[in-house]
Design an enzyme around this catalytic site. Structure first.
Site, PDB file in Angstrom:
ATOM      1  N   ILE A  84       0.884  -1.165   0.000  1.00 31.62           N
ATOM      2  CA  ILE A  84       0.000   0.000   0.000  1.00 31.62           C
ATOM      3  C   ILE A  84       0.921   1.215   0.000  1.00 31.62           C
ATOM      4  O   ILE A  84       1.859   1.294   0.795  1.00 31.62           O
ATOM      5  CB  ILE A  84      -0.952   0.000   1.227  1.00 31.62           C
ATOM      6  CG1 ILE A  84      -1.849   1.259   1.233  1.00 31.62           C
ATOM      7  CG2 ILE A  84      -0.206  -0.139   2.540  1.00 31.62           C
ATOM      8  CD1 ILE A  84      -2.928   1.229   2.317  1.00 31.62           C
ATOM      9  N   SER A  85       0.695   2.121  -0.903  1.00 33.89           N
ATOM     10  CA  SER A  85       1.635   3.225  -1.124  1.00 33.89           C
ATOM     11  C   SER A  85       1.724   4.160   0.071  1.00 33.89           C
ATOM     12  O   SER A  85       0.789   4.296   0.873  1.00 33.89           O
ATOM     13  CB  SER A  85       1.233   4.023  -2.367  1.00 33.89           C
ATOM     14  OG  SER A  85       1.372   3.252  -3.534  1.00 33.89           O
ATOM     15  N   GLN A  86       2.856   4.815   0.179  1.00 37.76           N
ATOM     16  CA  GLN A  86       3.086   5.885   1.146  1.00 37.76           C
ATOM     17  C   GLN A  86       1.971   6.926   1.020  1.00 37.76           C
ATOM     18  O   GLN A  86       1.609   7.318  -0.092  1.00 37.76           O
ATOM     19  CB  GLN A  86       4.444   6.503   0.837  1.00 37.76           C
ATOM     20  CG  GLN A  86       4.826   7.727   1.623  1.00 37.76           C
ATOM     21  CD  GLN A  86       6.057   8.389   1.015  1.00 37.76           C
ATOM     22  OE1 GLN A  86       6.372   8.174  -0.164  1.00 37.76           O
ATOM     23  NE2 GLN A  86       6.750   9.191   1.805  1.00 37.76           N
TER      24      GLN A  86
END
Length: 235
Positions: A84-86
């Site tokens: 899950i992206s930053q």
């Protein structure tokens, strides 16, 4: 990267749609700190993006054993070798799409579904493509749990897009490829924006592609590091 959008206002939607509320008490302070330090502190200014980032609970998309880290300034593993992206990267790429609320958007790389949820509240409809069926199922279930019903999740090769739903006003790729896939550029509407990390596997730069009446314009943005874009027009 070009000029950022500032406080975009929709002529059709003037408020963030209501989503089903989840328990947030244990995450409230970390969530608020994320908005203040990671987003506002780094220059995110689009009011609609900020409102949606304040609305969608990131911890719901994070595996249970990692929820204490949900609002950390970092990507988190979600299984299948994906992340899950930053939060900052989610906000930045969303801001770069310059969405007003009436658009059809394509996402390549559903992952946990967090970016899809953000897009679902920023646009009229979203098609999100994931190559891992297990992640697609989980993402779809989480979106349903939150009551976000305008996101269609597909299991397919995202590098080829969704030609049956094209053209798209916005396209966002959440994995790094050696180049911007031609199939995705072809599915971009005139006036549309495409955001894609481009470069070697070890690290990329964010690229924004605009389709105009005169042709394609590319802008290069910040350095980043995404998981590889796998598919016919990726790695």
């Amino acid at each position: 990267m070009g000029d950022r959008a500032h406080d975009n206002e929709s002529h059709e939607y003037h408020a963030v749609p209501t989503i089903r509320r989840m328990s947030t008490e244990s995450h409230r302070q970390a969530w608020q700190d994320m908005i203040a330090r990671q987003l506002l502190g780094r220059g995110i200014r689009d009011k609609r993006v900020l409102d949606v980032m304040r609305t969608v609970p990131r911890h719901v998309f994070v595996p249970a054993h990692m929820r204490a880290k949900s609002y950390d300034d970092a990507p988190l593993a979600i299984g299948e070798g994906q992340t899950i992206s930053q939060p900052y990267m989610v906000a930045l790429m969303s801001e770069m799409l310059e969405l007003k609320g009436s658009e059809r958007v394509l996402e390549v790389g559903t992952g946990s579904g967090y970016q899809a949820a953000i897009l679902g509240l920023l646009a009229r409809e979203v098609v999100s493509i994931e190559r891992h069926e297990s992640l697609a199922r989980k993402a779809q279930a989480t979106l349903k749990l939150l009551g976000i019903m305008n996101v269609e999740v597909r299991v397919d090769d995202g590098t080829l897009g969704a030609p049956d739903r094209a053209p798209f006003d916005g396209i966002i790729v959440t994995a790094g490829g050696p180049h911007v896939p031609d199939s995705l550029v072809d599915q971009l509407a005139v006036g549309g924006r495409l955001i894609c990390p481009v470069g070697p596997r070890e690290g990329q730069r964010i690229v924004r592609v605009r389709r105009t009446e005169q042709g394609i314009i590319e802008e290069e943005g910040i350095r980043c590091a995404f998981v590889p874009l796998i598919g016919e027009e990726g790695w």
